[in-house]
Design a protein around this motif. Structure first.
Motif, PDB file in Angstrom:
ATOM      1  N   ARG A 256      39.674  13.588  -7.950  1.00 20.89           N
ATOM      2  CA  ARG A 256      40.465  14.588  -7.208  1.00 20.89           C
ATOM      3  C   ARG A 256      39.816  15.861  -6.966  1.00 20.89           C
ATOM      4  N   SER A 258      37.953  19.039  -5.546  1.00 15.76           N
ATOM      5  CA  SER A 258      37.695  19.447  -4.184  1.00 15.76           C
ATOM      6  C   SER A 258      37.570  20.949  -4.030  1.00 15.76           C
ATOM      7  N   ASP A 287      38.304  19.861   1.230  1.00 12.33           N
ATOM      8  CA  ASP A 287      37.460  18.930   1.326  1.00 12.33           C
ATOM      9  C   ASP A 287      37.397  18.240  -0.227  1.00 12.33           C
ATOM     10  N   TYR A 288      37.610  16.952  -0.159  1.00 11.56           N
ATOM     11  CA  TYR A 288      37.734  16.196  -1.423  1.00 11.56           C
ATOM     12  C   TYR A 288      36.516  15.516  -1.847  1.00 11.56           C
ATOM     13  N   ASP A 290      36.152  12.563  -3.691  1.00 11.97           N
ATOM     14  CA  ASP A 290      36.184  11.406  -3.502  1.00 11.97           C
ATOM     15  C   ASP A 290      36.071  10.911  -1.989  1.00 11.97           C
ATOM     16  N   LEU A 293      39.189   9.805  -0.093  1.00 10.97           N
ATOM     17  CA  LEU A 293      40.305  11.044   0.178  1.00 10.97           C
ATOM     18  C   LEU A 293      40.017  11.786   1.221  1.00 10.97           C
ATOM     19  N   LYS A 295      39.753  15.092   4.299  1.00 12.21           N
ATOM     20  CA  LYS A 295      39.999  16.192   4.067  1.00 12.21           C
ATOM     21  C   LYS A 295      41.078  16.658   4.577  1.00 12.21           C
ATOM     22  N   GLU A 325      48.612  20.047  -4.291  1.00 17.70           N
ATOM     23  CA  GLU A 325      47.868  18.918  -5.128  1.00 17.70           C
ATOM     24  C   GLU A 325      49.167  17.867  -5.119  1.00 17.70           C
ATOM     25  N   SER A 332      45.437  12.710  -0.489  1.00 20.39           N
ATOM     26  CA  SER A 332      44.218  13.710  -1.023  1.00 20.39           C
ATOM     27  C   SER A 332      45.288  14.885  -1.345  1.00 20.39           C
ATOM     28  N   GLY A 366      46.299  11.124   4.284  1.00 19.30           N
ATOM     29  CA  GLY A 366      45.807   9.798   3.748  1.00 19.30           C
ATOM     30  C   GLY A 366      46.924   8.688   3.555  1.00 19.30           C
TER      31      GLY A 366
END
Length: 421
Positions: A256, A258, A287-288, A290, A293, A295, A325, A332, A366
């Motif tokens: 997670r 970012s 922007d993550y 993973d 996930l 953005k 978060e 994400s 997401g």
């Protein structure tokens, strides 16, 4: 979310002891402070004067609050009501130096539930902030704070089957360099935050380890402004942020971590007898690491404006868009778009009426989850003298989610007695 307002209170019988003052006399006293909001106005005879200790003035206070809540777990069905007693104490110390400044603070709050003792919580915090004046046009400001807190049962990331509220610690720090070149203003700085979550017990037995939520937030910003007039500054600001979690794969399924940025243009203004505050608008992106996930991108905005309707009435408008978060699987993060209006009216010098309404839209990136959160409140503050005050308050909150089981409605009525020097 806009809200996050404290429940408050006052005894109804106290109104009969209020001294009567004519509105015209009251208006005369505050006509020179029309560009100060009702809540921030100086009230001789009703404001605590503090205790002098060398170059500092110390302001101690204590409070006791009783609150009735009809839905302490913030659930859609099988709601549970309870009476909550909150004991609080705070102390702050403010410097009185001609140059530089230092403010110290500490506080503690103990919540005691009449029937649901597992909900009892002790929160506390301590911190300091200050300013070093290098020259007339240059200074360094900053602060440090540490707090032991808990998440309310209505929080977006609250654990539904937790037998107790989630507790966590929060360490924060910030520093900034401020400089003025004639009408040009500059500010460059950074902030830091560290979140550390405790393990929570679950209904039916067992525990849930929340180390996967532990993280650090780093932020850096640069602002360039220009004084259009002595009361109006326009600016552009760029912000970078990095969010780093303590656990990454293979210890957890998703990474997670970012990185994000925001670019905004805004203004801070003071229009005597009309309004004061600030607002900004721009663009943000998160922007993550993973790849699964997505953005988060969108409009970045914020506002906090006081409108002085009359010398006795202030209307505050607030708005904000933030990227938050989440622990929701597959998401994400979520964008919190919130709006609020608060009205404060000085009925008498020592009686203040307040009302507020807040709306928030939480859109999760997401997944299909979307929450509409509504909050509202009414309050009456009665200032007995410079050492004692009472408040009577009512708060309403409601969440309408497209995910089954996340809806809730809560009503709370509170009564607070506060004492200070």
């Amino acid at each position: 979310m806009i809200s996050r307002a404290m429940i408050a209170a006052i005894a109804v019988t106290a109104f009969y002891a209020v001294p009567i003052h004519s509105v015209s006399a009251q208006t005369e006293e505050i006509v020179d402070a029309r560009n100060v909001s009702v809540r921030e106005r100086v009230r001789p005879g009703y404001d605590a004067v503090g205790v002098r200790a060398g170059a500092f003035t110390i302001f101690p206070s204590a409070s006791v609050k009783g609150t009735y809540s009809d839905n302490i777990y913030a659930t859609d069905t099988n709601t549970e009501s309870d009476f909550i007693t909150t004991l609080g104490a705070r102390v702050s110390a403010v410097s009185s130096w001609s140059r530089h400044a230092l403010n110290l603070r500490a506080g503690v709050g103990q919540q005691l539930y009449s029937d649901n003792n597992d909900e009892d919580r002790l929160d506390w915090d301590a911190g300091a902030n200050g300013r070093i004046d290098i020259t007339r046009d240059t200074n360094i400001s900053g602060g440090l704070s540490y707090a032991q807190l808990h998440e309310d049962r209505s929080a977006p990331n609250a654990i539904g089957n937790a037998a107790e509220p989630t507790e966590y610690s929060l360490f924060e720090g910030d520093v900034a360099l401020n400089h003025r070149f004639n009408r040009v203003t500059t500010r460059i700085g950074a902030t830091y935050a560290n979140y550390d979550y405790d393990t929570v017990p679950l209904f039916g037995g067992g525990t849930l380890n929340l180390d996967a939520r532990d993280r650090e937030h780093y932020t850096q910003f640069l602002r360039l402004g220009y004084d259009v007039s002595p009361d109006t500054n326009v600016y552009v600001q760029g912000t970078l942020n990095q969010r780093r979690y303590d656990l990454t794969p293979p210890a957890v399924v998703l990474n997670r971590d970012s990185d994000g940025y925001a670019v905004v243009a805004g203004t801070e203004f003071r229009l005597t007898n009309l309004a004061q505050g600030g607002l900004y608008v721009g663009y943000h992106e998160q922007d993550y690491d993973d790849p699964t996930l997505p953005k988060i991108t969108g409009l970045d905005y914020g506002a906090s404006i006081d409108w002085f309707v009359t010398p006795l009435t202030t209307v505050r408008f607030e708005a904000a868009s933030t990227v938050e978060e989440t622990i929701a699987a597959g998401a994400s993060g979520y964008t919190d778009n919130s709006f609020g209006v608060r009205v404060d009216h000085e009925l008498m010098r020592n009686v203040i009426l307040g009302g507020r309404v807040g709306l928030a839209k939480l859109d999760y990136e997401g997944i299909t989850r979307s929450d509409d959160v509504t909050s509202a409140g009414l309050s009456v503050d009665y200032l007995l003298n410079r050492n004692f005050s009472l408040r009577l308050g009512y708060d309403y909150s409601d969440r309408d989610s497209n995910v089954l089981g996340l809806d809730y409605t809560r009503n709370e009525v509170g009564l607070t007695l506060k004492a200070g020097l």
